[in-house]
Design a protein around this motif. Structure first.
Motif, PDB file in Angstrom:
ATOM      1  N   PHE A 145      14.449 -41.575 -52.552  1.00 44.21           N
ATOM      2  CA  PHE A 145      14.781 -41.203 -51.184  1.00 44.21           C
ATOM      3  C   PHE A 145      14.166 -39.854 -50.863  1.00 44.21           C
ATOM      4  N   ALA A 146      13.896 -39.669 -49.576  1.00 37.75           N
ATOM      5  CA  ALA A 146      13.247 -38.439 -49.137  1.00 37.75           C
ATOM      6  C   ALA A 146      14.251 -37.360 -48.795  1.00 37.75           C
ATOM      7  N   ASN A 147      15.347 -37.755 -48.133  1.00 37.36           N
ATOM      8  CA  ASN A 147      16.176 -36.739 -47.523  1.00 37.36           C
ATOM      9  C   ASN A 147      17.612 -36.699 -48.037  1.00 37.36           C
ATOM     10  N   LEU A 148      18.341 -37.835 -47.989  1.00 39.38           N
ATOM     11  CA  LEU A 148      19.782 -37.734 -48.159  1.00 39.38           C
ATOM     12  C   LEU A 148      20.386 -39.020 -48.713  1.00 39.38           C
ATOM     13  N   ALA A 149      21.302 -38.851 -49.663  1.00 39.07           N
ATOM     14  CA  ALA A 149      22.210 -39.916 -50.084  1.00 39.07           C
ATOM     15  C   ALA A 149      23.600 -39.487 -49.640  1.00 39.07           C
ATOM     16  N   LEU A 206      30.776 -37.106 -48.236  1.00 40.05           N
ATOM     17  CA  LEU A 206      30.016 -36.355 -49.236  1.00 40.05           C
ATOM     18  C   LEU A 206      28.538 -36.649 -49.047  1.00 40.05           C
ATOM     19  N   ASN A 207      27.728 -35.604 -49.030  1.00 41.49           N
ATOM     20  CA  ASN A 207      26.277 -35.743 -48.915  1.00 41.49           C
ATOM     21  C   ASN A 207      25.603 -35.106 -50.121  1.00 41.49           C
ATOM     22  N   ILE A 208      24.525 -35.732 -50.577  1.00 40.35           N
ATOM     23  CA  ILE A 208      23.680 -35.150 -51.620  1.00 40.35           C
ATOM     24  C   ILE A 208      22.266 -35.109 -51.055  1.00 40.35           C
ATOM     25  N   ALA A 209      21.788 -33.891 -50.810  1.00 42.69           N
ATOM     26  CA  ALA A 209      20.568 -33.695 -50.035  1.00 42.69           C
ATOM     27  C   ALA A 209      19.392 -33.289 -50.902  1.00 42.69           C
ATOM     28  N   ASN A 210      18.235 -33.874 -50.589  1.00 43.90           N
ATOM     29  CA  ASN A 210      16.957 -33.417 -51.116  1.00 43.90           C
ATOM     30  C   ASN A 210      16.271 -32.543 -50.072  1.00 43.90           C
ATOM     31  N   GLY A 211      16.422 -32.903 -48.792  1.00 45.90           N
ATOM     32  CA  GLY A 211      15.812 -32.139 -47.710  1.00 45.90           C
ATOM     33  C   GLY A 211      16.771 -31.129 -47.115  1.00 45.90           C
ATOM     34  N   ARG A 212      16.320 -30.468 -46.056  1.00 49.13           N
ATOM     35  CA  ARG A 212      17.081 -29.367 -45.451  1.00 49.13           C
ATOM     36  C   ARG A 212      17.923 -29.788 -44.261  1.00 49.13           C
ATOM     37  N   PHE A 213      17.726 -31.028 -43.750  1.00 52.35           N
ATOM     38  CA  PHE A 213      18.353 -31.404 -42.496  1.00 52.35           C
ATOM     39  C   PHE A 213      19.183 -32.667 -42.630  1.00 52.35           C
ATOM     40  N   ILE A 219      21.098 -27.995 -42.735  1.00 45.99           N
ATOM     41  CA  ILE A 219      22.266 -27.940 -43.621  1.00 45.99           C
ATOM     42  C   ILE A 219      22.532 -26.495 -44.032  1.00 45.99           C
ATOM     43  N   ALA A 220      21.499 -25.837 -44.549  1.00 49.48           N
ATOM     44  CA  ALA A 220      21.585 -24.435 -44.960  1.00 49.48           C
ATOM     45  C   ALA A 220      20.172 -23.879 -45.003  1.00 49.48           C
ATOM     46  N   SER A 221      20.044 -22.585 -44.750  1.00 54.73           N
ATOM     47  CA  SER A 221      18.712 -21.988 -44.613  1.00 54.73           C
ATOM     48  C   SER A 221      17.958 -21.898 -45.930  1.00 54.73           C
ATOM     49  N   ASP A 222      18.684 -21.876 -47.063  1.00 57.10           N
ATOM     50  CA  ASP A 222      18.006 -21.686 -48.345  1.00 57.10           C
ATOM     51  C   ASP A 222      17.812 -22.995 -49.117  1.00 57.10           C
ATOM     52  N   ILE A 223      18.038 -24.140 -48.466  1.00 59.07           N
ATOM     53  CA  ILE A 223      17.755 -25.432 -49.090  1.00 59.07           C
ATOM     54  C   ILE A 223      16.295 -25.779 -48.831  1.00 59.07           C
ATOM     55  N   SER A 224      15.639 -26.391 -49.811  1.00 54.10           N
ATOM     56  CA  SER A 224      14.234 -26.763 -49.676  1.00 54.10           C
ATOM     57  C   SER A 224      14.021 -28.170 -50.203  1.00 54.10           C
ATOM     58  N   ILE A 225      13.046 -28.880 -49.621  1.00 56.86           N
ATOM     59  CA  ILE A 225      12.675 -30.200 -50.096  1.00 56.86           C
ATOM     60  C   ILE A 225      11.710 -30.108 -51.269  1.00 56.86           C
ATOM     61  N   ASP A 226      11.432 -28.886 -51.701  1.00 56.18           N
ATOM     62  CA  ASP A 226      10.429 -28.691 -52.753  1.00 56.18           C
ATOM     63  C   ASP A 226      10.868 -27.616 -53.740  1.00 56.18           C
ATOM     64  N   ASN A 227      12.163 -27.621 -54.118  1.00 54.99           N
ATOM     65  CA  ASN A 227      12.636 -26.592 -55.062  1.00 54.99           C
ATOM     66  C   ASN A 227      13.238 -27.182 -56.333  1.00 54.99           C
ATOM     67  N   ASN A 229      15.698 -29.074 -56.783  1.00 54.87           N
ATOM     68  CA  ASN A 229      17.152 -29.180 -56.830  1.00 54.87           C
ATOM     69  C   ASN A 229      17.687 -30.080 -55.729  1.00 54.87           C
ATOM     70  N   LEU A 230      18.801 -30.736 -56.043  1.00 58.24           N
ATOM     71  CA  LEU A 230      19.618 -31.424 -55.056  1.00 58.24           C
ATOM     72  C   LEU A 230      20.805 -30.538 -54.707  1.00 58.24           C
ATOM     73  N   VAL A 231      21.360 -30.748 -53.518  1.00 57.42           N
ATOM     74  CA  VAL A 231      22.540 -30.002 -53.096  1.00 57.42           C
ATOM     75  C   VAL A 231      23.598 -30.997 -52.632  1.00 57.42           C
ATOM     76  N   ALA A 232      24.771 -30.955 -53.274  1.00 58.29           N
ATOM     77  CA  ALA A 232      25.897 -31.801 -52.873  1.00 58.29           C
ATOM     78  C   ALA A 232      26.882 -30.958 -52.072  1.00 58.29           C
ATOM     79  N   TYR A 233      27.366 -31.502 -50.962  1.00 62.53           N
ATOM     80  CA  TYR A 233      28.327 -30.763 -50.141  1.00 62.53           C
ATOM     81  C   TYR A 233      29.204 -31.753 -49.376  1.00 62.53           C
TER      82      TYR A 233
END
Length: 312
Positions: A145-149, A206-213, A219-227, A229-233
């Motif tokens: 996936f590109a953006n979000l689960a 619950l969202n687990i994001a690869n992208g920023r939007f 979602i948050a200014s310091d999230i990146s699609i190229d870092n 890491n995934l971010v769960a929130y």
């Protein structure tokens, strides 16, 4: 896995040879309305497409992508929303072809995460003035996936939101639909294990994001699609009124403020368990059930991005 050129060589080949194939989802209202225009803009940018493939039946998208890739383009230009682009990414992952994004969807989360212009003219300009970058993919079970689960209310929203509301309200259609579902929604318990640490939460979403939007908003200014890491929130807690308040705020202002508090969970790989087991909405496709392992695939796919995109 095929041999992949350097990003500089690939960028040069696209600019010099203009070998591109074009696939546009014409089933969507915007794709149908703007199909002739985007083909004209691509030709005016100096491309003589190897093939142009309108897709008026989503079940034929995979076949059309295969036909387009069979022509051997350096650039595969795809017009559509996040679902169309996510399907396209699965076809070009780890291949020596770059994805050119024409954002023709409602929320365009993937295009926003790449910092792409959302106008058709601006998006086409990136194909001639931008650069090739390798970005991360998410992998949920066996599905890229590109953006979000996402899990919870959003799965019901994805199957409920009305096309007329999307046309009328744009990206606000999703939180507006969520407001009609939330009063009868039951919270669930989620367990996220990252690097041996188990996090537990009670929530409606619950969202687990690869992208920023998400939903067209950052979602948050310091999230990146190229870092890497995934971010769960979570959106809200187990308290329905909190999530109703947060959803209403987003629907009316476009801004996000979490009333539940709590840090984001960040990691390269996550084990997600839920009680009860839940379906996953993976970039708009509802397929898999928890428990699931969700992880990043570094530099999994090539895309054309603006020169200012930070490629790590």
């Amino acid at each position: 896995m095929c041999r992949v050129r350097s990003k500089l060589d690939h960028t040069a080949a696209i600019r010099e040879n203009r070998r591109a194939a074009v696939v546009v989802n014409t089933k969507s209202r915007r794709g149908r309305k703007h199909f002739s225009e985007v083909v004209r803009l691509i030709r005016e940018a100096g491309f003589s497409p190897l093939g142009v493939f309108p897709v008026d039946d989503p079940r034929r998208l995979r076949d059309r992508l295969d036909e387009a890739l069979g022509l051997g383009p350096d650039l595969l230009i795809v017009g559509g929303g996040d679902g169309t682009l996510s399907s396209s990414i699965k076809h070009i992952a780890h291949r020596d072809v770059a994805l050119g994004v024409l954002p023709l969807g409602t929320t365009n989360n993937f295009a926003r995460s790449l910092g792409l212009p959302l106008t058709r003219q601006g998006a086409v300009r990136v194909f001639t003035e931008g650069k090739v970058a390798d970005i991360d993919l998410g992998l949920c079970g066996d599905r890229p996936f590109a953006n979000l689960a996402s899990f919870g209310v959003s799965v019901e929203v994805a199957g409920t939101v009305k096309p007329w509301l999307k046309r009328l309200a744009g990206r606000a259609a999703y939180p507006l639909t969520a407001l009609t579902i939330l009063p009868g929604h039951t919270p669930f318990r989620a367990f996220i294990t990252v690097e041996g640490r188990r996090h537990e939460l009670l929530t409606h979403q619950l969202n687990i994001a690869n992208g920023r939007f998400h939903g067209g908003w950052q979602i948050a200014s310091d999230i990146s699609i190229d870092n890497r890491n995934l971010v769960a929130y979570q959106l809200g807690s187990g308290k329905r009124l909190r999530l109703l308040g947060e959803t209403f705020l987003r629907a009316t202002t476009g801004k996000w403020r979490s009333l539940a508090g709590g840090p984001f969970v960040v990691g390269k790989e996550m084990l997600l368990e839920t009680d009860p087991p839940m379906a996953a909405d993976i970039d708009g496709e509802v397929r898999l059930m928890t428990p699931l392992v969700i992880k990043t695939v570094p530099n999994g796919v090539r895309v054309m991005v603006p020169q200012g995109f930070v490629d790590t």
